[in-house]
Write a protein that holds these residues in place. Structure first.
Motif, PDB file in Angstrom:
ATOM      1  N   ASN A  38       0.858  -1.183   0.000  1.00 43.57           N
ATOM      2  CA  ASN A  38       0.000   0.000   0.000  1.00 43.57           C
ATOM      3  C   ASN A  38       0.893   1.231   0.000  1.00 43.57           C
ATOM      4  O   ASN A  38       1.267   1.758   1.041  1.00 43.57           O
ATOM      5  CB  ASN A  38      -0.909  -0.019   1.233  1.00 43.57           C
ATOM      6  N   TYR A  39       1.260   1.665  -1.188  1.00 40.82           N
ATOM      7  CA  TYR A  39       2.213   2.769  -1.312  1.00 40.82           C
ATOM      8  C   TYR A  39       1.610   3.869  -2.174  1.00 40.82           C
ATOM      9  O   TYR A  39       0.661   4.523  -1.775  1.00 40.82           O
ATOM     10  CB  TYR A  39       3.527   2.234  -1.886  1.00 40.82           C
ATOM     11  N   VAL A  40       2.118   4.055  -3.347  1.00 43.67           N
ATOM     12  CA  VAL A  40       1.608   5.051  -4.291  1.00 43.67           C
ATOM     13  C   VAL A  40       1.405   4.360  -5.630  1.00 43.67           C
ATOM     14  O   VAL A  40       2.322   3.676  -6.109  1.00 43.67           O
ATOM     15  CB  VAL A  40       2.591   6.231  -4.454  1.00 43.67           C
ATOM     16  N   PRO A  41       0.215   4.475  -6.236  1.00 44.82           N
ATOM     17  CA  PRO A  41      -0.016   3.818  -7.527  1.00 44.82           C
ATOM     18  C   PRO A  41       1.076   4.163  -8.536  1.00 44.82           C
ATOM     19  O   PRO A  41       1.446   5.321  -8.708  1.00 44.82           O
ATOM     20  CB  PRO A  41      -1.377   4.376  -7.953  1.00 44.82           C
ATOM     21  N   GLY A  42       1.617   3.113  -9.181  1.00 49.05           N
ATOM     22  CA  GLY A  42       2.671   3.309 -10.164  1.00 49.05           C
ATOM     23  C   GLY A  42       4.073   3.223  -9.589  1.00 49.05           C
ATOM     24  O   GLY A  42       5.051   3.266 -10.341  1.00 49.05           O
ATOM     25  N   GLY A  65      -0.013  -2.404  -4.716  1.00 49.86           N
ATOM     26  CA  GLY A  65      -1.149  -3.238  -5.089  1.00 49.86           C
ATOM     27  C   GLY A  65      -0.843  -4.713  -5.212  1.00 49.86           C
ATOM     28  O   GLY A  65      -1.774  -5.518  -5.320  1.00 49.86           O
ATOM     29  N   THR A  66       0.457  -5.101  -5.193  1.00 51.65           N
ATOM     30  CA  THR A  66       0.798  -6.521  -5.290  1.00 51.65           C
ATOM     31  C   THR A  66       0.781  -7.162  -3.901  1.00 51.65           C
ATOM     32  O   THR A  66       0.968  -6.491  -2.889  1.00 51.65           O
ATOM     33  CB  THR A  66       2.180  -6.718  -5.935  1.00 51.65           C
ATOM     34  N   TYR A  94       4.237   0.056   4.886  1.00 46.35           N
ATOM     35  CA  TYR A  94       3.698   0.101   3.533  1.00 46.35           C
ATOM     36  C   TYR A  94       2.937  -1.171   3.165  1.00 46.35           C
ATOM     37  O   TYR A  94       2.627  -1.393   1.994  1.00 46.35           O
ATOM     38  CB  TYR A  94       4.824   0.328   2.526  1.00 46.35           C
ATOM     39  N   LEU A  95       2.637  -2.000   4.163  1.00 50.48           N
ATOM     40  CA  LEU A  95       1.882  -3.224   3.922  1.00 50.48           C
ATOM     41  C   LEU A  95       0.530  -3.126   4.616  1.00 50.48           C
ATOM     42  O   LEU A  95       0.428  -2.621   5.727  1.00 50.48           O
ATOM     43  CB  LEU A  95       2.640  -4.446   4.449  1.00 50.48           C
ATOM     44  N   ALA A  96      -0.489  -3.613   3.952  1.00 44.99           N
ATOM     45  CA  ALA A  96      -1.840  -3.592   4.518  1.00 44.99           C
ATOM     46  C   ALA A  96      -2.439  -4.980   4.411  1.00 44.99           C
ATOM     47  O   ALA A  96      -1.989  -5.812   3.615  1.00 44.99           O
ATOM     48  CB  ALA A  96      -2.722  -2.578   3.790  1.00 44.99           C
ATOM     49  N   ASP A  97      -3.464  -5.234   5.237  1.00 37.72           N
ATOM     50  CA  ASP A  97      -4.162  -6.509   5.149  1.00 37.72           C
ATOM     51  C   ASP A  97      -4.742  -6.668   3.758  1.00 37.72           C
ATOM     52  O   ASP A  97      -5.432  -5.776   3.254  1.00 37.72           O
ATOM     53  CB  ASP A  97      -5.291  -6.571   6.182  1.00 37.72           C
ATOM     54  N   VAL A 156      -3.686   7.961   3.015  1.00 39.78           N
ATOM     55  CA  VAL A 156      -4.204   8.987   2.108  1.00 39.78           C
ATOM     56  C   VAL A 156      -3.144   9.417   1.102  1.00 39.78           C
ATOM     57  O   VAL A 156      -3.199  10.516   0.557  1.00 39.78           O
ATOM     58  CB  VAL A 156      -4.745  10.201   2.898  1.00 39.78           C
ATOM     59  N   GLY A 157      -2.174   8.514   0.859  1.00 43.30           N
ATOM     60  CA  GLY A 157      -1.156   8.769  -0.150  1.00 43.30           C
ATOM     61  C   GLY A 157       0.241   8.797   0.424  1.00 43.30           C
ATOM     62  O   GLY A 157       0.526   9.590   1.330  1.00 43.30           O
ATOM     63  N   GLY A 158       1.128   7.908  -0.070  1.00 37.24           N
ATOM     64  CA  GLY A 158       2.512   7.891   0.394  1.00 37.24           C
ATOM     65  C   GLY A 158       2.618   7.639   1.882  1.00 37.24           C
ATOM     66  O   GLY A 158       1.925   6.796   2.441  1.00 37.24           O
TER      67      GLY A 158
END
Length: 265
Positions: A38-42, A65-66, A94-97, A156-158
Motif C-alpha cells: 500500500n504505497y503510491v499507484p505506479g 497493489g501486489t 507500507y503493507l496492509a491486510d 491517504v497517499g505515500g
C-alpha cells in the motif's frame, strides 16, 4: 607466551560474539500472512538485505497493489520491518491486510468537528506528526487500511496516515445555526388540550413547521428537546417568540426569558 596470546584472542573474540548477539533486533515469528503493498499507484517499495542500519538495497521493488507473504516482523530503531522471504526485508508501514486493501482508491470525508481537522502521521506504527491536518468536511482519496496499535489507519497517499474512525462515506451534515429567541410559557391543559405533552412548543409555523424538533437552551444553561405542535395568534405577531408547554405552576414562574434555539430535525 603463544598460549597466553591465543587465550586472549579467544576471550576477545567471545566478547565480540556476545556483543553481536545482544545487538540483534528482537524478531517475532508469526504465522505466514498475506499482505498487500500500500504505497503510491505506479510506484513500489524498496527491498533491503536486512532491517539493520548496515543493510543494503537488493535492487528489487514490490509494486503498489501486489500481494506478498510475510514470514516475520522485527523492530529496529522504532521502525517495524517485515520479512518477505530469506534476506529480503521491507518497511511494514507500507503493507496492509490483503482483505482490506484495494488498488482502487476510495473517496472518504473527514467527519470530526466543524472548524477542526485530524492529524496526519507518517506511519501507523508509532508514526510522527507530519504537521498536516485534514479539515472537517473535506474529501480525500484512501488507498488502503492497516490495523496497528488497536486502531484502524487509512492511507491517504505515500507516507500519510490518519485514523479511519474519523472518515465517513458521505459528507457530514452541517449543524444548524443557533438562534436567540424570546420564550414565554403556557399549560395546554389549562386551555383544555390534553393531547400535547409538556415537550411541546407553540411557534410561528412559517418559521418552524409543525413537527420540527428543537433543542432549547435556557438561561440557566440546561438544554431540552421539544417538538413544534402548536401555534396561535401571538406566534404570527411575534415570529421570534416561542411559547413553551409546562405545568401551570412552572409557567407562571417562567415569565419571559431569552433562549437559544437550534433545529435538530
Amino acid at each position: 607466551m603463544k598460549i597466553k596470546t591465543l587465550l586472549m584472542t579467544l576471550t576477545a573474540t567471545a566478547g565480540l560474539s556476545v556483543a553481536a548477539i545482544s545487538a540483534k533486533p528482537n524478531t517475532v515469528n508469526a504465522a505466514t500472512e498475506n499482505k498487500t503493498v500500500n504505497y503510491v499507484p505506479g510506484y513500489g517499495i524498496a527491498v533491503w538485505t536486512s532491517p539493520n542500519a548496515d543493510h543494503q538495497l537488493t535492487g528489487k521493488y514490490l509494486q503498489h497493489g501486489t500481494s506478498w507473504k510475510v514470514f516475520s516482523y522485527t523492530t529496529v530503531d522504532n521502525t517495524l520491518w517485515a520479512n518477505v522471504g530469506g534476506d529480503q526485508w521491507v518497511q511494514a508501514q507500507y503493507l496492509a491486510d490483503a482483505a482490506s486493501n484495494s488498488t482502487q482508491p476510495e473517496i472518504k470525508y473527514v467527519n470530526y468537528k466543524p472548524g477542526y481537522g485530524i492529524a496526519v502521521l507518517n506511519s501507523p506504527y508509532n508514526g510522527a506528526l507530519t504537521g498536516t491536518t485534514l479539515k472537517h468536511g473535506t474529501s480525500w482519496k484512501v488507498f488502503g487500511y492497516v490495523n496497528a496499535g488497536g486502531k484502524q489507519w487509512a492511507n491517504v497517499g505515500g507516507n500519510q496516515w490518519v485514523q479511519a474512525q474519523y472518515l465517513s462515506d458521505s459528507a457530514p451534515v452541517a449543524q444548524a445555526p443557533t438562534l436567540t429567541m424570546t420564550a414565554t410559557a403556557y399549560d395546554p391543559r389549562v386551555l383544555g388540550n390534553y393531547t400535547f405533552g409538556y415537550d411541546t412548543v407553540a411557534a410561528n409555523l412559517s418559521v418552524f413547521p409543525r413537527g420540527t424538533k428543537l433543542a432549547i437552551t435556557f438561561a440557566n444553561g440546561t438544554t431540552k428537546n421539544y417538538v413544534v405542535r402548536d401555534t396561535g395568534g401571538f406566534a404570527y405577531a411575534n415570529p421570534n417568540q416561542l411559547d413553551i408547554a409546562m405545568p401551570n405552576a412552572q409557567a407562571l414562574q417562567f415569565g419571559r426569558q431569552n433562549i437559544k434555539v437550534r433545529v435538530i430535525h
